[in-house]
Design an enzyme around this catalytic site. Sequence first.
Site, mmCIF file in Angstrom:
data_model
loop_
_atom_site.group_PDB
_atom_site.id
_atom_site.type_symbol
_atom_site.label_atom_id
_atom_site.label_comp_id
_atom_site.label_asym_id
_atom_site.label_seq_id
_atom_site.Cartn_x
_atom_site.Cartn_y
_atom_site.Cartn_z
ATOM 1 N N ARG A 15 60.719 42.485 28.454
ATOM 2 C CA ARG A 15 60.300 42.918 27.543
ATOM 3 C C ARG A 15 58.810 43.634 27.534
ATOM 4 O O ARG A 15 59.014 44.257 26.464
ATOM 5 C CB ARG A 15 59.104 41.321 28.375
ATOM 6 C CG ARG A 15 58.121 40.713 26.758
ATOM 7 C CD ARG A 15 57.130 41.106 26.752
ATOM 8 N NE ARG A 15 56.085 41.045 28.178
ATOM 9 C CZ ARG A 15 54.298 41.941 27.797
ATOM 10 N NH1 ARG A 15 54.226 42.702 27.423
ATOM 11 N NH2 ARG A 15 53.835 41.997 29.480
ATOM 12 N N ASP A 16 58.162 44.347 28.675
ATOM 13 C CA ASP A 16 57.276 44.765 28.021
ATOM 14 C C ASP A 16 57.992 46.529 28.054
ATOM 15 O O ASP A 16 57.202 47.553 27.562
ATOM 16 C CB ASP A 16 55.820 45.422 29.508
ATOM 17 C CG ASP A 16 54.719 45.388 29.159
ATOM 18 O OD1 ASP A 16 54.355 46.115 27.965
ATOM 19 O OD2 ASP A 16 54.211 45.606 29.540
ATOM 20 N N TYR A 143 48.704 35.401 31.733
ATOM 21 C CA TYR A 143 47.810 36.572 31.655
ATOM 22 C C TYR A 143 46.794 36.927 30.837
ATOM 23 O O TYR A 143 45.605 36.187 29.843
ATOM 24 C CB TYR A 143 48.778 37.602 30.137
ATOM 25 C CG TYR A 143 50.332 38.425 30.791
ATOM 26 C CD1 TYR A 143 49.603 39.160 31.764
ATOM 27 C CD2 TYR A 143 51.600 37.659 30.455
ATOM 28 C CE1 TYR A 143 51.595 40.223 31.985
ATOM 29 C CE2 TYR A 143 52.525 38.284 30.533
ATOM 30 C CZ TYR A 143 52.216 39.085 31.359
ATOM 31 O OH TYR A 143 53.127 40.347 32.197
ATOM 32 N N GLU A 145 44.455 39.371 28.644
ATOM 33 C CA GLU A 145 45.010 40.702 28.508
ATOM 34 C C GLU A 145 43.350 41.033 28.123
ATOM 35 O O GLU A 145 42.911 40.672 28.436
ATOM 36 C CB GLU A 145 45.715 40.038 26.589
ATOM 37 C CG GLU A 145 45.651 41.491 26.328
ATOM 38 C CD GLU A 145 46.613 41.040 24.885
ATOM 39 O OE1 GLU A 145 46.439 42.200 24.456
ATOM 40 O OE2 GLU A 145 46.322 40.208 24.566
ATOM 41 N N THR A 178 45.541 46.881 30.685
ATOM 42 C CA THR A 178 46.617 46.936 29.804
ATOM 43 C C THR A 178 46.328 47.853 29.307
ATOM 44 O O THR A 178 47.285 48.779 28.620
ATOM 45 C CB THR A 178 45.397 45.816 28.576
ATOM 46 O OG1 THR A 178 45.678 44.497 28.951
ATOM 47 C CG2 THR A 178 46.589 46.227 27.177
ATOM 48 N N HIS A 208 49.364 49.888 34.046
ATOM 49 C CA HIS A 208 50.116 50.998 33.366
ATOM 50 C C HIS A 208 48.768 51.935 33.449
ATOM 51 O O HIS A 208 48.121 52.045 33.948
ATOM 52 C CB HIS A 208 49.216 50.301 31.699
ATOM 53 C CG HIS A 208 50.176 49.481 30.953
ATOM 54 N ND1 HIS A 208 51.296 49.374 30.061
ATOM 55 C CD2 HIS A 208 50.142 47.800 31.432
ATOM 56 C CE1 HIS A 208 51.681 48.122 29.601
ATOM 57 N NE2 HIS A 208 50.980 47.425 30.208
#
Length: 511
Positions: A15-16, A143, A145, A178, A208
Amino acid sequence: MMKNRRISIMDTTLRDGEQTSGVSFSAPEKLSVAKFLIQELSVDAIEIASARVSEGELNAAKKIMQWAQSKGLESKIEILGFVDQGKSIAWIEEAGGKVLNLLSKGSENHLTHQLRKTIQEHITEINKTIEDASDRGIKVNLYLEDWSNGMKQKPSYVYDLLEGIHVEKLGRIMLPDTLGILTPQECYGFVKDMIDRFPTLNFDFHAHNDYDLSVANVLSAIEAGASGVHTTVNGLGERAGNAPLASVIALIHDHSDFSTAVEERKIALLSKMVESYSGIRISQNCPVVGENVFTQCSGVHADGDNKKGLYFNDLMPERFGRVRKYALGKTSGKANIVKNLESLGIEMEPKELKLVTDRIIELADKKANVTVEDLPYIISDVLRTQQVEQKIKLCNYSLVHTLGLNPTATLSIDIDGEVYQATSAGDGQYDAFMNSLRSIYAKLNKPFPALIDYSVTIPPGGRTDALVETVITWQFGKVFKTRGLESDQTEAAIKATIKMLNVIELEVENY
């Protein structure tokens, strides 16, 4: 802090990771990666898709869910969905999904400028989505975000959001950095703050890598009490990517009191699979899975390893289904060569070993990339050369190939202490070289053999940027062969030719 706590690993490569620029997995590729992650690596969960992206995404999700249902693994497959009046829930239901990872706004900045709603409106819609999913038998994780910016800019917004949500119907709360902005110290403090305020909830951390701190932040998050972390294979993901699975597992196992269920020995194999599917090459110095990370180049290191493993650390290659290598190059020295010879079952006398070492250094100075597969060829070339008395020596030569003109070769050669020079043209550079030689031998009334076969190969497992072996078959009363080994095909042929001249010189003398 509880010791030996097991950390849950949710991998989001499909997915990511697929949000990496230029990456798009086919349905069969997604299925094979999903199977490997769960059955071979034993990760706790995988995120396989974003709802409502495309028909192809839906078909891939269906294939994975069909396989998961046949194995009783539906609870390990998760799909990202949105607060969108039930559209994501319908999509996931059609795919056969049983777990929704619901994306909400973890910072007031995102809520205000992207959704243009109040926090209460957002909370109401989130709760409605949770209720609808639960009614359809779909488990929900949440999530937050842009959570990291939410905590930096206005943590009270994050607290108010969670306090208003029906958290009793949620599985895990997922805390994304994020934009990859956190330092390890900030990460630890923010995660601990969440756990202290909401001690009954289970928190995942989603890193990330924009500042190359994703793996360090993962360690900070689990030390602060996070019960799970998210990874991608090879660190795939938007911009600078996500926390790489291999590095995260190695870090947790070696630098924390925590454990995971992940099978380390399969990591490198999966890494290569995803490299092939994604088209994103793994950096050679990428930790754990890079081509060079278990390769010692310095002869000092090889010597230390021989004596007491002085240059080993806890990242032993065998853990990850790999082997330690010793590079062959100008810095390797005899110790590296001995290590490679041991792997081939070859022993050499010190004098011979020095000759081989000198030859490898000579090749490395030409930027040839010498491999262990090349080593037997180098040994053979060096020892065969030593067996032939060098009565004829090539002093120098120049090969010229100009567009529209025949190639020419100018050379000078030493025969019994006398130097002779000639220039000739030919159909190719080697042919021009041979014509120059023949002209010298014709003037001296010396016999010259006939060339009856010419073959060029690279050592099995070798690479064309390293060594080329040229084998030339000659007829001079009898048929015989000479070999030349070099990084350049023409130079290898010239070496084989000079060997030939010395062979026939001895033949003529003995005759």
